[in-house]
Design an enzyme around this catalytic site. Structure first.
Site, short mmCIF file in Angstrom:
data_model
loop_
_atom_site.label_atom_id
_atom_site.label_comp_id
_atom_site.label_asym_id
_atom_site.label_seq_id
_atom_site.Cartn_x
_atom_site.Cartn_y
_atom_site.Cartn_z
N GLY A 1 0.81 -1.22 0.00
CA GLY A 1 0.00 0.00 0.00
C GLY A 1 0.84 1.26 0.00
O GLY A 1 2.03 1.25 -0.33
N GLY B 1 2.66 4.63 1.68
CA GLY B 1 3.29 5.10 2.91
C GLY B 1 4.66 4.50 3.17
O GLY B 1 5.15 3.66 2.41
N GLU C 1 -1.93 -2.78 -6.28
CA GLU C 1 -2.71 -1.67 -6.80
C GLU C 1 -1.76 -0.61 -7.35
O GLU C 1 -1.78 -0.26 -8.51
CB GLU C 1 -3.55 -1.09 -5.66
CG GLU C 1 -4.18 0.23 -5.99
CD GLU C 1 -4.91 0.77 -4.79
OE1 GLU C 1 -5.53 -0.03 -4.07
OE2 GLU C 1 -4.85 1.98 -4.55
N GLY D 1 -7.54 0.73 -2.22
CA GLY D 1 -7.67 -0.71 -2.43
C GLY D 1 -7.45 -1.52 -1.18
O GLY D 1 -7.26 -2.74 -1.26
N1 COA Z 1 -4.36 10.40 15.54
C1 COA Z 1 -3.87 11.59 15.17
N2 COA Z 1 -3.06 11.77 14.10
C2 COA Z 1 -2.75 10.69 13.38
C3 COA Z 1 -3.24 9.40 13.71
C4 COA Z 1 -4.06 9.27 14.85
N3 COA Z 1 -4.53 8.08 15.22
N4 COA Z 1 -2.75 8.53 12.82
C5 COA Z 1 -2.00 9.21 11.95
N5 COA Z 1 -1.99 10.51 12.30
C6 COA Z 1 -1.24 11.58 11.63
C7 COA Z 1 0.25 11.24 11.69
O1 COA Z 1 0.84 11.72 12.91
C8 COA Z 1 0.76 11.97 10.48
O2 COA Z 1 0.87 13.34 10.77
P1 COA Z 1 2.17 14.18 10.35
O3 COA Z 1 2.18 14.09 8.86
O4 COA Z 1 1.87 15.54 10.90
O5 COA Z 1 3.30 13.47 11.00
C9 COA Z 1 -0.36 11.82 9.47
O6 COA Z 1 -1.55 11.58 10.24
C10 COA Z 1 -0.14 10.66 8.51
O7 COA Z 1 0.03 9.46 9.21
P2 COA Z 1 1.05 8.35 8.73
O8 COA Z 1 0.76 7.13 9.48
O9 COA Z 1 2.44 8.87 8.74
O10 COA Z 1 0.61 8.21 7.19
P3 COA Z 1 1.23 7.35 6.02
O11 COA Z 1 1.73 8.29 5.00
O12 COA Z 1 2.14 6.27 6.49
O13 COA Z 1 -0.10 6.70 5.42
C11 COA Z 1 -2.34 5.89 5.73
C12 COA Z 1 -0.90 5.85 6.22
C13 COA Z 1 -3.11 4.89 6.56
C14 COA Z 1 -2.94 7.26 5.91
C15 COA Z 1 -2.33 5.50 4.23
O14 COA Z 1 -1.76 4.24 4.08
C16 COA Z 1 -3.73 5.48 3.62
O15 COA Z 1 -4.23 6.50 3.20
N6 COA Z 1 -4.37 4.28 3.62
C17 COA Z 1 -5.73 4.13 3.08
C18 COA Z 1 -5.73 3.63 1.66
C19 COA Z 1 -4.98 2.35 1.48
O16 COA Z 1 -4.62 1.66 2.41
N7 COA Z 1 -4.73 2.01 0.26
C20 COA Z 1 -3.99 0.78 0.01
C21 COA Z 1 -3.83 0.42 -1.36
S1 COA Z 1 -2.59 1.45 -2.19
#
Ligand code: COA
Length: 439
Positions: free
Chosen positions: A219, A221, A242, A340
């Protein structure tokens, strides 16, 4: 593949118009679907924005935004409104200030939405220059882009020599394009997410669940990115994902990903779109071993499950003690979209020998909040249900939730929570289950 026409060069020439003429085909009230991520037709979009005063109530729809998304800026109110099927940094503020909309959908269902519920007046897309038979490709994106080209009333294509020529089911013949605008510009890039020490710990734990011969989906990140760096000594891996990022190139070049054991598309790395740097776009250009297919194929859980030993690795924002996974909202704030994630969790669960992994740091907001919580935040939406979830991984270990009772899964999750939050989680455990945590 579209309509084959032998003498296509005349047809091509008859369709070439200026960007200014092309945007005059858009009518007020239309729904426009644009290419997204690295397949954004930026020149066409910029021309449309420069003329924003000519349009009223035009809806713009797509998925990932790497461009400026000026159509979602406050001064565009009444002219353009973004209706995203995913929210990215450039569109997040507009969606959360209610100046733009978010429409939730499993990624694999989006082509169907555009065919049925959200009919498309105009598609604005990026394509690679035609080959000797008159076939262009949609470059870095097949996803909803190719299916929309088959149902939009008008298809306007920006022919861009920087768009890679890609294989799979990702082509359109020039005879099926209504208007062509020639304009070359480098593709939008997304540099690899930075990987820290904790992401590496998690990446290593994920890699410990990956066996020789597995087929992978990774995925968005830094964690999925980190996993790839721990797979150098694996053998005969497959790729059915994906989105593909730069991280897969080294493994393909080293022969670690060779797709030899895949049942579905053997010998081919498969994705629905790619997003990364020029290195990745050059890698997939004219590369027969890398194929892009529409998302209603790649992300259909039944197709995913055709590959045995399918491993999906995705990330999340919050997990409650029941194992409900929130991945696309932070409380009331829409952060991204389901994408996805559920498609692949389900596909991996259905695959013979498959494993669905959700991997996340144990805390967020610089360690101030636990991602493992007794209750999900008010307003947040469950992305992956407790019935779909299996492996959860944090830097503190691996929790396997499938087949576990509510008590067992809560305990397994508390054990991989950050130590500074475990005591309060144990108090909630005792309240919910009416028994001592150590009983
Ligand atoms: N409470 C408050 N803030 C939160 C939080 C929570 N529980 N969880 C995350 N955050 C904040 C983080 O601190 C971070 O903030 P910053 O940018 O100021 O540091 C921000 O939100 C992003 O979190 P992070 O975990 O670093 O994001 P990431 O870039 O690793 O992406 C997802 C993780 C889950 C957001 C991302 O994978 C996603 O959008 N997933 C949904 C779609 C998917 O899974 N697709 C898969 C097929 S490609």
């Amino acid at each position: 593949m579209g309509t084959y026409v032998k003498d296509w060069k005349e047809i091509y020439a008859s369709k070439v118009i200026s960007a200014q003429e092309a945007i005059s085909k858009i009518k007020s009230g239309d729904r426009i679907v644009t290419g997204h991520a690295a397949a954004e037709p930026t020149y066409l979009i910029d021309t449309m924005i420069d003329n924003y005063k000519s349009f009223k109530n035009v809806e713009i729809s797509h998925v990932v935004t790497l461009g400026a998304a000026k159509y979602s800026h406050p001064e565009m109110a009444g002219h353009f409104r973004y209706n995203g099927l995913f929210v990215s940094p450039p569109t997040r503020l507009a969606v959360n200030e209610q100046r733009a909309d978010f429409t939730t959908s499993f990624f694999h269902e989006m082509p169907g939405l555009f065919r049925e519920e959200l009919p498309v007046d105009v598609q604005m897309t990026l394509v690679s220059p035609p080959d000797k038979h008159g076939y262009c490709t949609f470059g870095a994106s097949s996803d909803f882009t190719k299916p929309v080209s088959e149902c939009a009333k008008i298809v306007i294509a920006q022919v861009n020599k920087f768009a890679p020529r890609t294989f799979g089911d990702n082509q359109i013949h020039v005879s099926d394009i209504d208007y062509i605008v020639e304009h070359d510009e480098p593709l939008k890039e997304a540099p690899p997410a930075p990987i820290g020490e904790l992401e590496n710990k998690i990446g290593e734990l994920c890699a410990s669940l990956i066996k020789d011969g597995d087929t992978l989906q990774l995925g968005i990140g830094s964690i999925p990115e980190s996993v790839l760096t721990f797979l150098g000594d694996k053998k005969d891996l497959g790729l059915h994902t994906e989105m593909a990022s730069d991280g897969v190139i080294d493994l393909i070049e080293a022969g670690v990903i060779n797709n030899k054991l895949k049942q579905n598309h053997p010998g081919k790395s498969v994705a629905t779109f790619v997003m990364g740097t020029k290195r990745l776009y050059d890698f997939i250009d004219d590369n027969q071993m890398f194929e892009l297919y529409p998302v209603d194929h790649t992300n259909d859980p039944r197709v995913i499950a055709e590959n045995d030993n399918m491993v999906s690795i995705n990330s999340c924002i919050q997990i409650d003690l029941l194992g409900q996974v929130v991945s696309d909202s932070i409380g009331l704030r829409q952060f991204s979209g389901v994408g996805g994630q559920v498609d692949f969790v389900r596909g991996a669960n259905m695959s013979k020998g498959g494993r669905a992994i959700i991997a996340t740091l144990s805390t967020a907001a610089k360690g101030k909040v636990s991602r493992i919580v007794p209750f999900i935040d008010e307003g947040a939406a469950v992305t992956t249900s407790r019935n779909d979830v299996n492996y959860i991984i944090t830097e503190y270990g691996i929790a396997s939730l499938r087949g576990k009772s509510l008590r067992q899964r809560a305990k397994a999750l508390i054990e991989i929570a950050h130590p500074s939050f475990r005591d309060e989680l144990k108090v909630e455990y005792e309240r919910r289950f009416n028994e001592s945590y150590n009983a």
